[in-house]
Design a protein around this motif. Sequence first.
Motif, PDB file in Angstrom:
ATOM      1  N   LEU A  55      36.162  37.114  41.179  1.00 31.17           N
ATOM      2  CA  LEU A  55      35.408  37.264  42.424  1.00 31.17           C
ATOM      3  C   LEU A  55      36.305  37.001  43.630  1.00 31.17           C
ATOM      4  CD1 LEU A  55      32.628  37.874  43.625  1.00 31.17           C
ATOM      5  CD2 LEU A  55      32.133  35.430  43.536  1.00 31.17           C
ATOM      6  N   GLU A  56      37.210  36.042  43.486  1.00 28.96           N
ATOM      7  CA  GLU A  56      38.155  35.768  44.570  1.00 28.96           C
ATOM      8  C   GLU A  56      39.014  36.998  44.867  1.00 28.96           C
ATOM      9  OE1 GLU A  56      41.996  32.848  45.295  1.00 28.96           O
ATOM     10  OE2 GLU A  56      40.168  31.964  44.471  1.00 28.96           O
ATOM     11  N   LYS A  59      38.168  35.772  50.136  1.00 28.00           N
ATOM     12  CA  LYS A  59      37.113  35.218  51.005  1.00 28.00           C
ATOM     13  C   LYS A  59      36.164  34.305  50.237  1.00 28.00           C
ATOM     14  CE  LYS A  59      37.220  39.149  54.221  1.00 28.00           C
ATOM     15  NZ  LYS A  59      38.107  40.030  53.446  1.00 28.00           N
ATOM     16  N   LEU A  60      35.870  34.644  48.978  1.00 28.99           N
ATOM     17  CA  LEU A  60      35.056  33.775  48.112  1.00 28.99           C
ATOM     18  C   LEU A  60      35.993  33.227  47.047  1.00 28.99           C
ATOM     19  CD1 LEU A  60      31.810  35.915  47.680  1.00 28.99           C
ATOM     20  CD2 LEU A  60      32.293  34.106  49.332  1.00 28.99           C
ATOM     21  N   SER A  94      32.086  47.298  49.567  1.00 33.17           N
ATOM     22  CA  SER A  94      30.747  46.758  49.808  1.00 33.17           C
ATOM     23  C   SER A  94      29.663  47.484  49.023  1.00 33.17           C
ATOM     24  CB  SER A  94      30.422  46.823  51.308  1.00 33.17           C
ATOM     25  OG  SER A  94      30.448  48.169  51.760  1.00 33.17           O
ATOM     26  N   THR A 147      37.089  39.866  46.554  1.00 39.37           N
ATOM     27  CA  THR A 147      36.737  39.614  47.952  1.00 39.37           C
ATOM     28  C   THR A 147      37.969  39.289  48.791  1.00 39.37           C
ATOM     29  OG1 THR A 147      36.308  37.261  47.501  1.00 39.37           O
ATOM     30  CG2 THR A 147      34.432  38.777  47.342  1.00 39.37           C
ATOM     31  N   ALA A 184      27.488  38.293  49.096  1.00 41.39           N
ATOM     32  CA  ALA A 184      28.749  38.771  48.530  1.00 41.39           C
ATOM     33  C   ALA A 184      29.170  40.112  49.103  1.00 41.39           C
ATOM     34  CB  ALA A 184      28.637  38.870  47.011  1.00 41.39           C
ATOM     35  N   SER A 185      28.197  40.991  49.393  1.00 41.49           N
ATOM     36  CA  SER A 185      28.543  42.349  49.828  1.00 41.49           C
ATOM     37  C   SER A 185      29.305  42.353  51.143  1.00 41.49           C
ATOM     38  CB  SER A 185      27.280  43.204  49.954  1.00 41.49           C
ATOM     39  OG  SER A 185      26.415  42.669  50.939  1.00 41.49           O
ATOM     40  N   THR A 186      29.121  41.328  51.955  1.00 35.51           N
ATOM     41  CA  THR A 186      29.848  41.260  53.221  1.00 35.51           C
ATOM     42  C   THR A 186      31.299  40.863  53.029  1.00 35.51           C
ATOM     43  OG1 THR A 186      29.237  38.940  53.596  1.00 35.51           O
ATOM     44  CG2 THR A 186      27.733  40.627  54.438  1.00 35.51           C
ATOM     45  N   HIS A 187      31.631  40.394  51.819  1.00 36.52           N
ATOM     46  CA  HIS A 187      32.987  39.936  51.541  1.00 36.52           C
ATOM     47  C   HIS A 187      33.735  40.813  50.545  1.00 36.52           C
ATOM     48  CE1 HIS A 187      32.232  36.230  53.750  1.00 36.52           C
ATOM     49  NE2 HIS A 187      31.134  36.045  53.044  1.00 36.52           N
ATOM     50  N   LEU A 188      33.006  41.623  49.770  1.00 31.13           N
ATOM     51  CA  LEU A 188      33.659  42.453  48.765  1.00 31.13           C
ATOM     52  C   LEU A 188      34.532  43.520  49.418  1.00 31.13           C
ATOM     53  CD1 LEU A 188      30.640  42.963  46.337  1.00 31.13           C
ATOM     54  CD2 LEU A 188      32.779  41.814  45.748  1.00 31.13           C
ATOM     55  N   ARG A 189      35.676  43.806  48.799  1.00 34.12           N
ATOM     56  CA  ARG A 189      36.543  44.885  49.292  1.00 34.12           C
ATOM     57  C   ARG A 189      35.763  46.198  49.365  1.00 34.12           C
ATOM     58  NH1 ARG A 189      42.178  44.095  48.799  1.00 34.12           N
ATOM     59  NH2 ARG A 189      42.775  42.107  47.896  1.00 34.12           N
TER      60      ARG A 189
END
Length: 362
Positions: free
Chosen positions: A296-297, A303-304, A189, A300, A182-187
């Motif tokens: 979550l969407e 992305k997720l 990180s 991110t 998830a950390s690679t996709h979160l606004r």
Amino acid sequence: MVTLAQQASAPANITTTSEGAVSISYKTLETEPLSLTASIEKAFGSQPDCLGIIVVRDLPPTYISARERLLRLAYNFASLDEPTRERFADPKSRYSFGWSHGKEIMNGKSDTLKGSYYANPVVDEPTVLPNLREAYPEYYGKNIWPSEDITEVAGFEQAFKDLGRFVFKVGTELAVACQPFASTHLRDSSLSLSELIQSSQTAKARLLHYFPPSPSTATATEDEAIDSWCGFHLDHSLLTGLCSAMYLRTPSENGEPTVIQSPSPASGLYIRTRGGALTKVTIPTDCLAFQTGEALELATAGKLRATPHCVRVGTAPDAETISRETFALFMQPNTDQQLSTTENFGQFSKRIFDEHYGQGTM
């Protein structure tokens, strides 16, 4: 138990159910969570065949009894007379605490097909500033519990908390395992999914009773709508924990309802994959499932993606005597957590509540 199969599209070290949902062992989740990154990416990623759901197996035996205890109480509560049920409704929270039936808008109309009992199983009364409590009564209200003198639902509060807190525990452990992916996709990180969930006071569990369908619906043809019991929707959580549904046949006379298998092969939960394909997903009775939500969407930047899902009645000769009981736990951040450049979780939630309950219900 889970029927396991290695799907052709999944790497050899990723286990899936016969329907293609990624399955992980709770023992591994507890002891080696960071070894599950490949499974989590397969479950929650953006590839066209990703379902957005993961099944957790090998749970402690106490889970099975806790699930059955609470789901039977869901049936018992919904079987009380309407005036008794409505004593535990809370209009000022937009029916987000206690009993709710016919208040939510689904598919453009009042949803009378299911009744829900809402509570925060982690904290009975959130400790927040008065201005937050007033601004967000949907999350920061006080739990409402059935009176213990209603013998049909004796032990309801404890059963709700026992199951809810266990699902919350597994969910926070899953969030730890999700972090590398998830950390690679979160606004942002630096955010920790498990900390967002553990530190939050907005957790909300929903105990659901799907009323037996009307005779016309129960004898519908194969053209019956896929979302005939619950319309397509997205959860607005970060993660949602789901129990396997329990089907109960109503006794013809006074007596206990009987646990039965799914009344029809078509009955149950349906999910749209990231690529848009429709897949029926069965959660085994001794397992939990977790799916991604809209918060979550947003966090991110898309992305997720959240998992679109619905519930179908399915056709069966005696379907009008069969109810469906289940339990969901929505794990989400505090209302002041920023999700996007324009909205925090509280603002986002208000928008969603307005869609499903209208702005005039407060």
